[in-house]
Design an enzyme around this catalytic site. Structure first.
Site, short mmCIF file in Angstrom:
data_model
loop_
_atom_site.label_atom_id
_atom_site.label_comp_id
_atom_site.label_asym_id
_atom_site.label_seq_id
_atom_site.Cartn_x
_atom_site.Cartn_y
_atom_site.Cartn_z
N HIS A 136 0.57 -1.35 0.04
CA HIS A 136 0.10 0.04 0.11
C HIS A 136 0.65 1.12 -0.08
O HIS A 136 0.33 2.31 -0.35
CB HIS A 136 -0.75 0.10 1.02
CG HIS A 136 -1.93 -0.93 1.30
ND1 HIS A 136 -2.67 -1.45 0.22
CD2 HIS A 136 -2.04 -2.06 2.15
CE1 HIS A 136 -3.44 -2.34 0.58
NE2 HIS A 136 -3.20 -2.89 1.83
ZN ZN Z 1 -3.96 -6.99 3.39
#
Ligand code: ZN
Length: 378
Positions: A136
């Site tokens: 992320h």
């Molecule tokens: Zn995850």
């Protein structure tokens, strides 16, 4: 078939780092995985070894992250969290600030990059860093417990030595940071199987998001409905991955195996057992390419560690029926967190669950076939 040469990336040093106690992200999963594997003798023997690593140096991190982001991370870790760092995500609930944040992130990234070197140099067919998979993180964003995007960096490095790199992500969350990095590139295909962004962070990763410019067709997204169970995931995977992998013909696969799709994971809503992760790993190994595997999410630590141990056992070729009974007696003397066998019991799928999940799987497979397959002549 030749013996698989497999490197496991872990060290006592990385085992010392912890996120804040109230954070659901538990770094100890890596050490737990190692203990399980050592207990069954799956870290040693012909073609298997443990490999140490160094922290990724700052100039390497700057190939993905901006200097001001890395400065902000170091400042925040030292206790100076300012507005600009907060704006980049530091200090928010899913990117808590802790003293060793930078050191841990750089070291975990160093492990993934060491694994990338091993597969790039042909020294290993499989490398696994259970402390990796921070998909992320963005160039200037900390998010979802991710600070340094080790997997994006690994793909960048591997794309220098190879023509085509596949980033295959089965973490329950969409691999947004890696996808964004390569969205306009045709040499790195990102393929993510994840719980739909309609119900789960980060809210992205839909079939129509296929890449842009030269990268059109090289971002592949397979969002899954809540309640997705083993057979449903395997069906979606088999419909999408093998044809696209064959068409793309990657030289190397970076495989992020977040285990947060397991039933009972406190942060997500899928209903998988580790048998699904095992089956996917079997198919990934069957693609016949070098594999750099990483951990990722997984917020039930014991279940996650067991899933990763199982995935390793399959990637290294120990996937005969019920292999995991091997060494059982010895293991039970050494650990209390494992009652024997790495595999979860299969879960019963209710008729309601089936009726809710199957049509959604059909729709997403059809959408990928519509949006992506034609771009590869399929
Ligand atoms: Zn995850």
């Amino acid at each position: 078939m030749a013996q698989t040469r497999a490197a496991f990336l872990h060290s006592p040093e990385i085992d010392r780092y912890r996120y804040p106690p109230d954070c659901p992200f538990k770094t100890e999963r890596a050490g737990m995985t190692r203990r399980i594997l050592a207990g069954v003798g799956l870290l040693s023997g012909p073609g298997r070894w443990e490999v140490g690593f160094q922290a990724a140096p700052r100039p390497v991190l700057e190939r993905f992250h901006t200097a001001r982001y890395l400065d902000a991370m170091q400042r925040s870790a030292a206790g100076d969290l300012d507005v600009s760092a907060f704006g980049m995500g530091f200090g928010q609930p899913e990117a808590p600030v802790f003293r060793e944040m930078y050191d841990y992130a750089a070291l975990a990234c160093g492990a993934t990059l060491r694994g990338a070197d091993l597969v790039a140099d042909g020294e290993a067919d499989v490398a696994f860093n259970p402390s990796g998979g921070y998909h992320h993180a963005g160039p200037e964003t900390a998010a979802g417990f991710c600070y340094v995007n080790d997997v994006a960096l690994a793909c960048l490095v591997l794309a220098e030595g190879f023509d085509r790199v596949l980033f295959l992500d089965v973490d329950v969350h969409h691999g947004d940071g890696v996808q964004d990095c390569f969205y306009d590139r045709a040499d790195v295909m990102t393929m993510s199987f994840h719980e739909t962004g309609e119900s789960l962070f980060p809210g992205t990763g839909f079939p129509q998001d296929v890449g842009t410019g030269a990268g059109r067709g090289y971002s592949v997204n397979v969002p899954l409905p809540p309640g997705t169970y083993d057979a449903a995931l395997v069906r979606a995977f088999e419909a999408v991955a093998p044809p696209l992998v064959e068409a793309f013909d990657p030289d190397v696969i970076v495989y992020e195996v977040g285990a947060d799709g397991l039933a009972g994971d406190p942060l997500a809503d899928l209903a998988l057992t580790n048998n699904a992760y095992a089956e996917l790993a079997r198919q990934v190994a069957g693609f016949g390419k070098p594999v750099l595997a990483t951990g990722g999410g997984g917020y039930h630590p014991e279940n996650t560690a067991r899933a990763w141990a199982l995935v390793w056992s399959i990637l290294v070729g120990e996937h005969q029926q019920d292999t995991m009974q091997v060494g059982l007696g010895g293991v039970m003397l050494e650990t209390t967190d494992w009652q024997g066998g790495l595999r979860d019991r299969t879960l019963v799928v209710s008729a309601e669950q089936r009726d809710a999940v199957e049509p959604a799987i059909d729709r997403v497979v059809e959408a990928v076939r519509t949006h992506v397959f034609p771009l590869h002549g399929l």
